[in-house]
Design an enzyme around this catalytic site. Sequence first.
Site, PDB file in Angstrom:
ATOM      1  N   HIS A 126       0.811  -1.216   0.000  1.00 48.14           N
ATOM      2  CA  HIS A 126       0.000   0.000   0.000  1.00 48.14           C
ATOM      3  C   HIS A 126       0.851   1.277   0.000  1.00 48.14           C
ATOM      4  O   HIS A 126       0.567   2.211  -0.740  1.00 48.14           O
ATOM      5  CB  HIS A 126      -0.926  -0.006   1.212  1.00 48.14           C
ATOM      6  CG  HIS A 126      -1.884   1.129   1.208  1.00 48.14           C
ATOM      7  ND1 HIS A 126      -2.929   1.209   0.309  1.00 48.14           N
ATOM      8  CD2 HIS A 126      -1.945   2.253   1.968  1.00 48.14           C
ATOM      9  CE1 HIS A 126      -3.589   2.331   0.517  1.00 48.14           C
ATOM     10  NE2 HIS A 126      -3.012   2.979   1.511  1.00 48.14           N
ATOM     11  N   ASP A 163      -9.701   6.081  -7.543  1.00 42.69           N
ATOM     12  CA  ASP A 163      -9.073   7.106  -6.723  1.00 42.69           C
ATOM     13  C   ASP A 163      -7.916   7.718  -7.506  1.00 42.69           C
ATOM     14  O   ASP A 163      -7.167   6.986  -8.143  1.00 42.69           O
ATOM     15  CB  ASP A 163      -8.518   6.377  -5.487  1.00 42.69           C
ATOM     16  CG  ASP A 163      -8.243   7.335  -4.360  1.00 42.69           C
ATOM     17  OD1 ASP A 163      -8.469   8.532  -4.549  1.00 42.69           O
ATOM     18  OD2 ASP A 163      -7.800   6.855  -3.297  1.00 42.69           O
ATOM     19  N   LYS A 186     -12.247   9.954  -4.626  1.00 45.83           N
ATOM     20  CA  LYS A 186     -12.936   9.266  -3.532  1.00 45.83           C
ATOM     21  C   LYS A 186     -12.631   9.894  -2.179  1.00 45.83           C
ATOM     22  O   LYS A 186     -11.511  10.301  -1.915  1.00 45.83           O
ATOM     23  CB  LYS A 186     -12.456   7.819  -3.554  1.00 45.83           C
ATOM     24  CG  LYS A 186     -12.892   6.964  -2.411  1.00 45.83           C
ATOM     25  CD  LYS A 186     -12.439   5.526  -2.583  1.00 45.83           C
ATOM     26  CE  LYS A 186     -11.231   5.225  -1.735  1.00 45.83           C
ATOM     27  NZ  LYS A 186     -10.869   3.800  -1.742  1.00 45.83           N
ATOM     28  N   ARG A 188     -13.284   8.743   1.909  1.00 47.30           N
ATOM     29  CA  ARG A 188     -13.787   7.652   2.754  1.00 47.30           C
ATOM     30  C   ARG A 188     -14.673   8.208   3.859  1.00 47.30           C
ATOM     31  O   ARG A 188     -14.295   9.135   4.577  1.00 47.30           O
ATOM     32  CB  ARG A 188     -12.600   6.873   3.333  1.00 47.30           C
ATOM     33  CG  ARG A 188     -13.012   5.665   4.130  1.00 47.30           C
ATOM     34  CD  ARG A 188     -11.931   4.624   4.259  1.00 47.30           C
ATOM     35  NE  ARG A 188     -11.739   3.781   3.078  1.00 47.30           N
ATOM     36  CZ  ARG A 188     -12.587   2.863   2.654  1.00 47.30           C
ATOM     37  NH1 ARG A 188     -13.728   2.657   3.272  1.00 47.30           N
ATOM     38  NH2 ARG A 188     -12.309   2.149   1.580  1.00 47.30           N
ATOM     39  N   ASP A 212      -7.934  -1.682  -8.738  1.00 45.50           N
ATOM     40  CA  ASP A 212      -7.508  -1.100  -7.459  1.00 45.50           C
ATOM     41  C   ASP A 212      -6.481  -2.023  -6.808  1.00 45.50           C
ATOM     42  O   ASP A 212      -6.337  -3.182  -7.225  1.00 45.50           O
ATOM     43  CB  ASP A 212      -8.731  -0.934  -6.542  1.00 45.50           C
ATOM     44  CG  ASP A 212      -8.556   0.203  -5.536  1.00 45.50           C
ATOM     45  OD1 ASP A 212      -7.464   0.784  -5.458  1.00 45.50           O
ATOM     46  OD2 ASP A 212      -9.537   0.493  -4.811  1.00 45.50           O
ATOM     47  N   SER A 216     -11.558  -4.448  -0.101  1.00 43.35           N
ATOM     48  CA  SER A 216     -11.766  -4.868   1.279  1.00 43.35           C
ATOM     49  C   SER A 216     -13.260  -5.160   1.481  1.00 43.35           C
ATOM     50  O   SER A 216     -13.704  -6.289   1.291  1.00 43.35           O
ATOM     51  CB  SER A 216     -11.257  -3.769   2.213  1.00 43.35           C
ATOM     52  OG  SER A 216     -11.423  -4.149   3.540  1.00 43.35           O
ATOM     53  N   THR A 217     -14.048  -4.140   1.792  1.00 44.63           N
ATOM     54  CA  THR A 217     -15.493  -4.376   1.994  1.00 44.63           C
ATOM     55  C   THR A 217     -16.286  -4.225   0.691  1.00 44.63           C
ATOM     56  O   THR A 217     -17.498  -4.445   0.676  1.00 44.63           O
ATOM     57  CB  THR A 217     -16.072  -3.379   3.004  1.00 44.63           C
ATOM     58  OG1 THR A 217     -16.012  -2.060   2.427  1.00 44.63           O
ATOM     59  CG2 THR A 217     -15.299  -3.385   4.304  1.00 44.63           C
ATOM     60  N   GLY A 218     -15.631  -3.801  -0.367  1.00 45.59           N
ATOM     61  CA  GLY A 218     -16.304  -3.649  -1.657  1.00 45.59           C
ATOM     62  C   GLY A 218     -17.025  -2.321  -1.837  1.00 45.59           C
ATOM     63  O   GLY A 218     -17.624  -2.069  -2.887  1.00 45.59           O
ATOM     64  N   THR A 220     -15.862   0.743  -2.223  1.00 45.49           N
ATOM     65  CA  THR A 220     -15.259   1.565  -3.281  1.00 45.49           C
ATOM     66  C   THR A 220     -15.740   1.088  -4.655  1.00 45.49           C
ATOM     67  O   THR A 220     -16.150   1.896  -5.503  1.00 45.49           O
ATOM     68  CB  THR A 220     -13.711   1.449  -3.198  1.00 45.49           C
ATOM     69  OG1 THR A 220     -13.304   1.895  -1.918  1.00 45.49           O
ATOM     70  CG2 THR A 220     -13.026   2.253  -4.290  1.00 45.49           C
TER      71      THR A 220
HETATM   72  C1  R5P Z   1      -7.612   2.379  -0.298  1.00 42.73           C
HETATM   73  O1  R5P Z   1      -6.733   3.219  -0.172  1.00 42.73           O
HETATM   74  C2  R5P Z   1      -7.414   1.184  -1.157  1.00 42.73           C
HETATM   75  O2  R5P Z   1      -6.718   1.528  -2.317  1.00 42.73           O
HETATM   76  C3  R5P Z   1      -8.742   0.540  -1.538  1.00 42.73           C
HETATM   77  O3  R5P Z   1      -9.456   1.411  -2.406  1.00 42.73           O
HETATM   78  C4  R5P Z   1      -9.577   0.237  -0.328  1.00 42.73           C
HETATM   79  O4  R5P Z   1      -8.859  -0.502   0.606  1.00 42.73           O
HETATM   80  C5  R5P Z   1     -10.845  -0.489  -0.731  1.00 42.73           C
HETATM   81  O5  R5P Z   1     -11.634  -0.678   0.411  1.00 42.73           O
HETATM   82  P1  R5P Z   1     -13.168  -1.070   0.294  1.00 42.73           P
HETATM   83  O6  R5P Z   1     -13.265  -2.286  -0.584  1.00 42.73           O
HETATM   84  O7  R5P Z   1     -13.573  -1.373   1.717  1.00 42.73           O
HETATM   85  O8  R5P Z   1     -13.898   0.103  -0.244  1.00 42.73           O
END
Ligand code: R5P
Length: 288
Positions: A126, A163, A186, A188, A212, A216-218, A220
Amino acid sequence: MSMKVLYGTSSPKLGVGVADALNTNAFAIEHRVFPDGEQYVRIPTDIKGEDVIFIQSTSSDSAILETFFVLDALQENGAGRITVVIPYFGYGRQDKVFIEGEAVSARTIIRVLSNLSDSLITVDIHAPHVFEWYGDNSMNIIPYRSIADKLSEMGIDFVLSPDKGALHRVKSVADIMDIPFDHLDKTRLSGTDVEMVEKSLDVSGKRVAIVDDIISTGGTIARASEMLKKSGAKDVYAVCTHGLFIGPAIERLKKATDGFMSTDTIESEYSKISVAEEIARTLREKML
Ligand code: R5P
């Protein structure tokens, strides 16, 4: 000096894939869990004087501890040069102090790794600046080529970054494929929800992939997909390096996209792209 490839419990397929690409055998670490939850690891083969590559994603706390135990055992058993390959580097998002007093967890892990290994390879970490705490011989691979090959196979003709900060990934993939790309902006809102600035995208009738680093939780992807559909995209796919797929992710992705996949840095039924070749190439060219 010869070289051995070993892998831990979180990267069995990728471990074998990397060894295959290097034309060598892969050895699984002997691993058991005691009734109280503590872990037992043992190096299953003689590594005295040999260079060792240890492959293990640190996608859980137990995988992190397992990695530390294995590396320490490698050192104590007289391994030559130890290269640790961490395809998914857990805690990579706690790479700085956001609120005074916080632990910089990524730094803690990197500091232990730097005491226990000679080289470090990660995939699409990351925040690559954490390598400053490892020292020389650390390297991050971004699997642009493997992702681009898969998207070409799928007939994708537009790629989108959810993003602006992650635009380099999409731009590099688009350049390899010679197709257009764009990004969203984006913010958060919470651990599971994000907000995106409304934007009209030039995707009418297109087969689009949102690319991406992590799903994670989907949240985004769900939001980005909504915007693509509004702009007239024909099909929307989601592709990431690291598929964490936490909580509501799978349901959300099934609803929001025409398909989704990850690489095999975190192994699951959705790992449709392998980074084995890119890891093997880096090991051959830079580390071996
Ligand atoms: C954030 O900085 C990462 O690049 C991903 O966009 C993020 O971790 C995605 O998270 P989620 O699936 O929960 O939206």
